[in-house]
Design a protein around this motif. Structure first.
Motif, PDB file in Angstrom:
ATOM      1  N   GLY A 175       9.967  -1.355 -13.634  1.00  0.00           N
ATOM      2  CA  GLY A 175       8.911  -0.551 -14.237  1.00  0.00           C
ATOM      3  C   GLY A 175       7.968   0.025 -13.194  1.00  0.00           C
ATOM      4  N   LEU A 176       7.615  -0.769 -12.212  1.00  0.00           N
ATOM      5  CA  LEU A 176       6.757  -0.282 -11.135  1.00  0.00           C
ATOM      6  C   LEU A 176       7.448   0.819 -10.336  1.00  0.00           C
ATOM      7  CD1 LEU A 176       5.240  -3.660  -9.865  1.00  0.00           C
ATOM      8  CD2 LEU A 176       3.978  -1.769 -10.918  1.00  0.00           C
ATOM      9  N   GLU A 177       8.761   0.675 -10.171  1.00  0.00           N
ATOM     10  CA  GLU A 177       9.503   1.687  -9.410  1.00  0.00           C
ATOM     11  C   GLU A 177       9.462   3.033 -10.124  1.00  0.00           C
ATOM     12  OE1 GLU A 177      13.132   1.507  -6.327  1.00  0.00           O
ATOM     13  OE2 GLU A 177      13.175   0.130  -8.020  1.00  0.00           O
ATOM     14  N   VAL A 178       9.541   3.006 -11.452  1.00  0.00           N
ATOM     15  CA  VAL A 178       9.440   4.249 -12.225  1.00  0.00           C
ATOM     16  C   VAL A 178       8.073   4.885 -12.015  1.00  0.00           C
ATOM     17  CG1 VAL A 178       9.364   5.198 -14.569  1.00  0.00           C
ATOM     18  CG2 VAL A 178      11.129   3.540 -13.961  1.00  0.00           C
ATOM     19  N   LEU A 179       7.029   4.058 -12.061  1.00  0.00           N
ATOM     20  CA  LEU A 179       5.678   4.570 -11.855  1.00  0.00           C
ATOM     21  C   LEU A 179       5.509   5.159 -10.465  1.00  0.00           C
ATOM     22  CD1 LEU A 179       2.689   4.913 -12.621  1.00  0.00           C
ATOM     23  CD2 LEU A 179       2.325   2.545 -11.879  1.00  0.00           C
ATOM     24  N   VAL A 180       5.994   4.448  -9.461  1.00  0.00           N
ATOM     25  CA  VAL A 180       5.868   4.925  -8.081  1.00  0.00           C
ATOM     26  C   VAL A 180       6.595   6.259  -7.913  1.00  0.00           C
ATOM     27  CG1 VAL A 180       6.544   4.459  -5.689  1.00  0.00           C
ATOM     28  CG2 VAL A 180       5.516   2.653  -7.069  1.00  0.00           C
ATOM     29  N   ALA A 181       7.810   6.358  -8.478  1.00  0.00           N
ATOM     30  CA  ALA A 181       8.578   7.602  -8.363  1.00  0.00           C
ATOM     31  C   ALA A 181       7.857   8.756  -9.061  1.00  0.00           C
ATOM     32  CB  ALA A 181       9.973   7.410  -8.959  1.00  0.00           C
ATOM     33  N   ALA A 182       7.309   8.496 -10.246  1.00  0.00           N
ATOM     34  CA  ALA A 182       6.596   9.539 -10.984  1.00  0.00           C
ATOM     35  C   ALA A 182       5.345   9.983 -10.230  1.00  0.00           C
ATOM     36  CB  ALA A 182       6.217   9.019 -12.374  1.00  0.00           C
ATOM     37  N   ARG A 183       4.628   9.016  -9.647  1.00  0.00           N
ATOM     38  CA  ARG A 183       3.408   9.341  -8.917  1.00  0.00           C
ATOM     39  C   ARG A 183       3.745  10.189  -7.683  1.00  0.00           C
ATOM     40  NH1 ARG A 183      -1.073   6.337  -9.429  1.00  0.00           N
ATOM     41  NH2 ARG A 183      -0.358   6.161 -11.576  1.00  0.00           N
ATOM     42  N   ARG A 184       4.824   9.830  -6.994  1.00  0.00           N
ATOM     43  CA  ARG A 184       5.208  10.589  -5.805  1.00  0.00           C
ATOM     44  C   ARG A 184       5.659  11.999  -6.178  1.00  0.00           C
ATOM     45  NH1 ARG A 184       8.520   5.770  -2.599  1.00  0.00           N
ATOM     46  NH2 ARG A 184       6.658   4.695  -1.813  1.00  0.00           N
ATOM     47  N   ALA A 185       6.364  12.115  -7.313  1.00  0.00           N
ATOM     48  CA  ALA A 185       6.804  13.433  -7.759  1.00  0.00           C
ATOM     49  C   ALA A 185       5.601  14.304  -8.105  1.00  0.00           C
ATOM     50  CB  ALA A 185       7.730  13.295  -8.973  1.00  0.00           C
ATOM     51  N   ALA A 186       4.619  13.719  -8.769  1.00  0.00           N
ATOM     52  CA  ALA A 186       3.415  14.469  -9.131  1.00  0.00           C
ATOM     53  C   ALA A 186       2.644  14.891  -7.889  1.00  0.00           C
ATOM     54  CB  ALA A 186       2.533  13.617 -10.045  1.00  0.00           C
ATOM     55  N   ASP A 187       2.542  13.976  -6.921  1.00  0.00           N
ATOM     56  CA  ASP A 187       1.848  14.312  -5.678  1.00  0.00           C
ATOM     57  C   ASP A 187       2.583  15.422  -4.929  1.00  0.00           C
ATOM     58  OD1 ASP A 187      -0.014  12.402  -6.255  1.00  0.00           O
ATOM     59  OD2 ASP A 187       0.803  10.878  -4.897  1.00  0.00           O
ATOM     60  N   GLY A 188       3.935  15.351  -4.945  1.00  0.00           N
ATOM     61  CA  GLY A 188       4.714  16.389  -4.276  1.00  0.00           C
ATOM     62  C   GLY A 188       4.545  17.740  -4.943  1.00  0.00           C
ATOM     63  N   ALA A 189       4.528  17.748  -6.286  1.00  0.00           N
ATOM     64  CA  ALA A 189       4.350  19.002  -7.017  1.00  0.00           C
ATOM     65  C   ALA A 189       2.968  19.587  -6.745  1.00  0.00           C
ATOM     66  CB  ALA A 189       4.539  18.754  -8.513  1.00  0.00           C
ATOM     67  N   ALA A 190       1.965  18.707  -6.699  1.00  0.00           N
ATOM     68  CA  ALA A 190       0.613  19.183  -6.423  1.00  0.00           C
ATOM     69  C   ALA A 190       0.526  19.776  -5.022  1.00  0.00           C
ATOM     70  CB  ALA A 190      -0.380  18.029  -6.574  1.00  0.00           C
ATOM     71  N   ALA A 191       1.198  19.109  -4.074  1.00  0.00           N
ATOM     72  CA  ALA A 191       1.187  19.622  -2.702  1.00  0.00           C
ATOM     73  C   ALA A 191       1.889  20.975  -2.622  1.00  0.00           C
ATOM     74  CB  ALA A 191       1.857  18.627  -1.766  1.00  0.00           C
ATOM     75  N   ARG A 227       0.815  -1.214   0.000  1.00  0.00           N
ATOM     76  CA  ARG A 227       0.000   0.000   0.000  1.00  0.00           C
ATOM     77  C   ARG A 227       0.853   1.272   0.000  1.00  0.00           C
ATOM     78  NH1 ARG A 227      -5.828   0.403   2.428  1.00  0.00           N
ATOM     79  NH2 ARG A 227      -6.418   0.966   0.325  1.00  0.00           N
ATOM     80  N   PRO A 228       2.024   1.296   0.663  1.00  0.00           N
ATOM     81  CA  PRO A 228       2.866   2.496   0.626  1.00  0.00           C
ATOM     82  C   PRO A 228       3.359   2.870  -0.772  1.00  0.00           C
ATOM     83  CG  PRO A 228       3.476   1.128   2.502  1.00  0.00           C
ATOM     84  CD  PRO A 228       2.539   0.315   1.674  1.00  0.00           C
ATOM     85  N   MET A 229       3.117   2.038  -1.786  1.00  0.00           N
ATOM     86  CA  MET A 229       3.503   2.413  -3.151  1.00  0.00           C
ATOM     87  C   MET A 229       2.818   3.701  -3.570  1.00  0.00           C
ATOM     88  SD  MET A 229       3.315  -1.307  -5.065  1.00  0.00           S
ATOM     89  CE  MET A 229       3.978  -0.779  -6.650  1.00  0.00           C
ATOM     90  N   GLY A 230       1.648   3.975  -2.981  1.00  0.00           N
ATOM     91  CA  GLY A 230       0.936   5.205  -3.316  1.00  0.00           C
ATOM     92  C   GLY A 230       0.104   5.104  -4.574  1.00  0.00           C
ATOM     93  N   LEU A 231      -0.148   3.889  -5.056  1.00  0.00           N
ATOM     94  CA  LEU A 231      -0.970   3.705  -6.245  1.00  0.00           C
ATOM     95  C   LEU A 231      -2.445   3.692  -5.860  1.00  0.00           C
ATOM     96  CD1 LEU A 231       1.050   0.869  -8.054  1.00  0.00           C
ATOM     97  CD2 LEU A 231       1.366   3.350  -8.185  1.00  0.00           C
ATOM     98  N   THR A 232      -3.300   3.799  -6.857  1.00  0.00           N
ATOM     99  CA  THR A 232      -4.726   3.703  -6.590  1.00  0.00           C
ATOM    100  C   THR A 232      -5.058   2.260  -6.224  1.00  0.00           C
ATOM    101  OG1 THR A 232      -5.325   3.162  -8.877  1.00  0.00           O
ATOM    102  CG2 THR A 232      -5.162   5.503  -8.300  1.00  0.00           C
ATOM    103  N   ASP A 233      -6.228   2.056  -5.645  1.00  0.00           N
ATOM    104  CA  ASP A 233      -6.619   0.702  -5.246  1.00  0.00           C
ATOM    105  C   ASP A 233      -6.688  -0.256  -6.443  1.00  0.00           C
ATOM    106  OD1 ASP A 233      -6.683   1.584  -2.661  1.00  0.00           O
ATOM    107  OD2 ASP A 233      -8.868   1.696  -2.515  1.00  0.00           O
TER     108      ASP A 233
END
Length: 297
Positions: free
Chosen positions: A241-257, A152-158
């Protein structure tokens, strides 16, 4: 491995769920003391492990347990329901807290991949069951709960988290099927893998020296060797590949924050200033008019 395919969930689903979750009526003691549903399922798994899923029948299991076939029907309606119970039984997760690694989501998924491969290798009959519509019992849900809690800490949608588990399982099933088929081919043909490829060597050497396949001919001698861990390589690339997605998602969430934090005060100022400005604009002419009206003519 038998060629026939069984389908999970093809029996009486309501009765299967009652048996899986122990919510149905318990049978009275059968003619053989000690006969239980758990023992019946364990015996069926043992037969399938030893002789394949095709060998599993109510009569065969009764023989293994030294009882009459009709005694089994007091516990389980038939083979279809028994297979669903077998599936849940072998998916029972380990009680070892470290069986999914002791690190982050990546180590958990890597451990899951290897554990699932080992499961299919121990119970090759699983590859004979169409599990596209599984009847979910406590063992299956316990295992899924354990994995989801770790990733769950991956930060992906359910839906993405569930898809991640499905993706790992799909990759493992393909790898397991290849390994099992290789072993079955060796067993049924009486020819080892080494013998099989040696028989093709003269034709392949001729093909490689013909100039028709320059890329294949340029490959190193160990390109098709058995020493390379194809399964581990593929699994790690999926995780990359999943690690790239997780990193991109976290970066996007950080930018939004960060954007929200930057916009917040400005929005607050605008909200604060707006009504005041509106009131000033509204009050100005009225005030001027009042002043003009009070001036002597």
């Amino acid at each position: 491995m038998a060629s026939g395919t069984e389908t999970s969930g093809s029996g009486d689903i309501n009765r299967t769920l009652e048996l899986l979750w122990d919510t149905g009526r318990r049978p009275s003691r059968g003619p053989k003391p000690g006969l239980t549903l758990e023992r019946i399922v364990e015996a069926a798994v043992e037969v399938a492990d030893r002789d394949g899923l095709g060998a599993v029948s109510m009569r065969r299991i009764a023989t293994e347990l030294g009882t009459g076939t009709m005694s089994l029907y007091r516990y389980v309606p038939g083979k279809a329901e028994l297979i669903d119970l077998m599936l849940d039984r072998v998916q029972r997760p380990s009680e070892d807290a470290d069986d999914l690694g002791d690190g982050d989501w990546r180590s958990a998924l890597e451990a899951l991949g290897h554990a699932t491969l080992a499961l299919y290798r121990r119970h090759t009959w699983l590859l004979e069951v169409n599990q596209s519509r599984p009847v979910l019992g406590p063992a299956a849900l316990d295992g899924m709960e354990k994995v989801l809690a770790r990733i769950r800490p991956m930060g992906l949608t359910d839906p993405e988290l569930v898809s991640t588990i499905v993706m790992i399982d799909g990759y493992v099933v393909g790898a397991a099927r290849t390994q099992v088929y290789q072993e079955e081919a060796e067993r049924t043909s009486g020819m080892t893998d080494a013998q099989f490829w040696r028989a093709q060597e003269p034709a392949l050497v001729k093909a490689m020296t013909s100039g028709r396949y320059p890329v294949l001919a340029s490959l190193s001698e160990d390109a098709f060797g058995t020493g390379f861990d194809h399964f581990g390589f593929g699994l790690r690339r999926i995780l990359d590949g999943l690690e790239v997605l997780v990193a991109a998602r976290r970066a996007a969430d950080g930018a939004a924050a960060d954007g929200s934090a930057a916009d917040g005060p400005a929005a607050d100022r605008s909200a604060a200033d707006g009504p005041a400005a509106d009131r000033s604009a509204a009050d100005g002419p009225a005030a001027d008019g009042s002043a003009a009206a009070e001036q002597p003519s």
